[in-house]
Design a protein around this motif. Sequence first.
Motif, mmCIF file in Angstrom:
data_model
loop_
_atom_site.group_PDB
_atom_site.id
_atom_site.type_symbol
_atom_site.label_atom_id
_atom_site.label_comp_id
_atom_site.label_asym_id
_atom_site.label_seq_id
_atom_site.Cartn_x
_atom_site.Cartn_y
_atom_site.Cartn_z
ATOM 1 N N GLY A 29 0.859 -1.206 -0.065
ATOM 2 C CA GLY A 29 -0.007 0.085 -0.095
ATOM 3 C C GLY A 29 0.736 1.395 -0.069
ATOM 4 O O GLY A 29 0.421 2.277 0.621
ATOM 5 N N LEU A 33 1.943 10.231 0.706
ATOM 6 C CA LEU A 33 0.923 11.590 0.830
ATOM 7 C C LEU A 33 1.960 12.507 0.222
ATOM 8 O O LEU A 33 3.022 13.009 0.669
ATOM 9 C CB LEU A 33 0.548 11.632 2.278
ATOM 10 C CG LEU A 33 -0.607 12.558 2.413
ATOM 11 C CD1 LEU A 33 -1.824 12.005 1.664
ATOM 12 C CD2 LEU A 33 -1.001 12.330 4.021
ATOM 13 N N VAL A 57 0.559 3.787 11.910
ATOM 14 C CA VAL A 57 0.995 2.618 11.291
ATOM 15 C C VAL A 57 1.292 2.969 9.990
ATOM 16 O O VAL A 57 0.534 3.487 9.071
ATOM 17 C CB VAL A 57 -0.274 1.567 11.194
ATOM 18 C CG1 VAL A 57 0.134 0.538 10.477
ATOM 19 C CG2 VAL A 57 -0.521 1.118 12.819
ATOM 20 N N VAL A 78 4.936 2.557 13.581
ATOM 21 C CA VAL A 78 4.905 1.047 13.257
ATOM 22 C C VAL A 78 5.304 0.976 11.711
ATOM 23 O O VAL A 78 4.327 1.132 11.119
ATOM 24 C CB VAL A 78 3.566 0.372 13.782
ATOM 25 C CG1 VAL A 78 4.026 -1.063 13.417
ATOM 26 C CG2 VAL A 78 3.669 0.567 15.179
ATOM 27 N N GLU A 79 6.397 0.607 11.297
ATOM 28 C CA GLU A 79 6.644 0.285 9.781
ATOM 29 C C GLU A 79 7.053 -1.070 9.464
ATOM 30 O O GLU A 79 7.770 -1.517 10.200
ATOM 31 C CB GLU A 79 7.707 1.311 9.594
ATOM 32 C CG GLU A 79 7.822 1.355 7.880
ATOM 33 C CD GLU A 79 6.934 1.320 6.720
ATOM 34 O OE1 GLU A 79 6.198 2.573 6.745
ATOM 35 O OE2 GLU A 79 6.746 0.372 6.287
ATOM 36 N N ASP A 81 8.329 -2.035 6.450
ATOM 37 C CA ASP A 81 9.378 -1.962 5.331
ATOM 38 C C ASP A 81 10.626 -1.408 5.515
ATOM 39 O O ASP A 81 11.121 -0.230 5.738
ATOM 40 C CB ASP A 81 8.774 -1.386 4.074
ATOM 41 C CG ASP A 81 9.547 -1.540 2.801
ATOM 42 O OD1 ASP A 81 10.949 -2.201 2.887
ATOM 43 O OD2 ASP A 81 9.243 -0.915 1.772
ATOM 44 N N GLN A 127 -4.896 -2.434 2.564
ATOM 45 C CA GLN A 127 -5.135 -4.034 2.587
ATOM 46 C C GLN A 127 -5.234 -4.461 3.906
ATOM 47 O O GLN A 127 -6.087 -5.590 4.332
ATOM 48 C CB GLN A 127 -4.171 -4.777 1.691
ATOM 49 C CG GLN A 127 -2.718 -5.040 2.279
ATOM 50 C CD GLN A 127 -1.883 -3.593 2.151
ATOM 51 O OE1 GLN A 127 -2.472 -2.652 1.468
ATOM 52 N NE2 GLN A 127 -1.028 -3.572 2.069
ATOM 53 N N VAL A 128 -4.813 -3.713 4.897
ATOM 54 C CA VAL A 128 -5.101 -4.101 6.231
ATOM 55 C C VAL A 128 -5.671 -3.059 7.318
ATOM 56 O O VAL A 128 -5.816 -3.148 8.345
ATOM 57 C CB VAL A 128 -3.730 -4.469 6.955
ATOM 58 C CG1 VAL A 128 -2.956 -5.573 6.259
ATOM 59 C CG2 VAL A 128 -2.708 -3.391 6.917
HETATM 60 N N1 SAM Z 1 2.416 7.487 6.113
HETATM 61 C C1 SAM Z 1 3.226 7.638 4.813
HETATM 62 C C2 SAM Z 1 2.443 8.830 3.809
HETATM 63 O O1 SAM Z 1 1.346 9.030 4.425
HETATM 64 O O2 SAM Z 1 3.035 9.206 2.931
HETATM 65 C C3 SAM Z 1 2.950 6.198 3.948
HETATM 66 C C4 SAM Z 1 1.464 5.554 4.156
HETATM 67 S S1 SAM Z 1 1.678 4.296 2.997
HETATM 68 C C5 SAM Z 1 -0.236 4.500 2.405
HETATM 69 C C6 SAM Z 1 1.342 2.998 4.045
HETATM 70 C C7 SAM Z 1 2.601 2.602 4.480
HETATM 71 O O3 SAM Z 1 2.184 1.405 5.305
HETATM 72 C C8 SAM Z 1 3.926 2.259 3.894
HETATM 73 O O4 SAM Z 1 4.995 2.939 4.601
HETATM 74 C C9 SAM Z 1 3.873 0.576 4.214
HETATM 75 O O5 SAM Z 1 5.158 0.277 4.005
HETATM 76 C C10 SAM Z 1 3.299 0.318 5.530
HETATM 77 N N2 SAM Z 1 2.826 -0.691 5.842
HETATM 78 C C11 SAM Z 1 2.021 -1.565 5.013
HETATM 79 N N3 SAM Z 1 1.913 -2.715 5.687
HETATM 80 C C12 SAM Z 1 2.055 -2.467 6.888
HETATM 81 C C13 SAM Z 1 1.656 -3.497 7.926
HETATM 82 N N4 SAM Z 1 1.210 -4.523 8.151
HETATM 83 N N5 SAM Z 1 2.566 -2.729 9.156
HETATM 84 C C14 SAM Z 1 3.073 -1.599 9.106
HETATM 85 N N6 SAM Z 1 3.240 -0.971 8.049
HETATM 86 C C15 SAM Z 1 2.867 -1.311 6.997
#
Ligand code: SAM
Length: 280
Positions: A29, A33, A57, A78-79, A81, A127-128
């Motif tokens: 995902g 932003l 998250v 919480v990340e 990647d 997705q989550v």
């Molecule tokens: N916060 C940032 C922004 O707004 O630009 C990134 C948002 S992006 C939609 C989603 C973020 O969630 C990505 O950095 C991705 O690696 C992380 N991510 C995806 N699945 C995850 C999980 N199960 N637990 C923690 N982080 C997760």
Amino acid sequence: MTAADPPARAQVTVARLRELGLTPDTRLGQHFLVDDNLVRVALRLAELRTDDVVLEVGPGLAVLTAALADAVRLVHAVEIDRRLAPALERTLEHHGNVRLHWGDALALDLAALDPRPSAFVSNLPYQVSTPLIVESLGGLPQLERWAVMVQREAAERLFAQAGTPAYGAVSVLMRLACERTGAHAVSRAVFAPPPNVDSTLIGFRRRSDWGALRDAWPQIVRVVHGAFSHRRKTLVNALVLSGTASRSVAEAALAELGVPPGIRAEALEPERYPFLAERL
Ligand code: SAM
């Protein structure tokens, strides 16, 4: 055009990713932003206070994280990647009040976060997003406010009315635990790369009467999921088929509720479910 305009910000984000040798992983995902205005809207929707502890998250490149850190006492980010570590650590060098937690937010024990978060503000990985939100209701009982970016259809399901196609187990649980405080439709153009779906930034806060349901919450969750487990069946049949209750107990509970024995789960208002959970 200023640095805050989405196209300019998008170019900066794309350049930053290139500099880091990163290709966004859309399976995670990763749609970053690129609109500072939306960051401000998220902070406003969460009704943040300076003493808040925020759970985020998916900090990604930390655009939202840095703004949160400027506004509150502490941010738990919480990340999943680890490729994002250099970018995150560099951005957060100047924000000593951000704690990074590496791992899958669905698998980590978020209840062990110390200090405990009072607000949940995130541009969620779609997705989550629904399991994370639903799990946070009972799993993090001290959470008071949420402002989360989710896929538009998911946002519609969160507070759907009984009797509508979007109404489901999630809507029942959300409406028992929370009240909606606002929602903003969000254009695909504010993300880099742009997603194939529309988004909504939605705000909600914990209901003041939720405390009365707290002890029974695990049972309420079990019964609500059982009730919606077979949408084409009657509520009684769904409860029996899912192993939630015996037919006689389910029928007696519905009779006590004064609803028709052939009612379906989607016709029952959220407020009726705690009684049902107690009787089953
Ligand atoms: N916060 C940032 C922004 O707004 O630009 C990134 C948002 S992006 C939609 C989603 C973020 O969630 C990505 O950095 C991705 O690696 C992380 N991510 C995806 N699945 C995850 C999980 N199960 N637990 C923690 N982080 C997760």
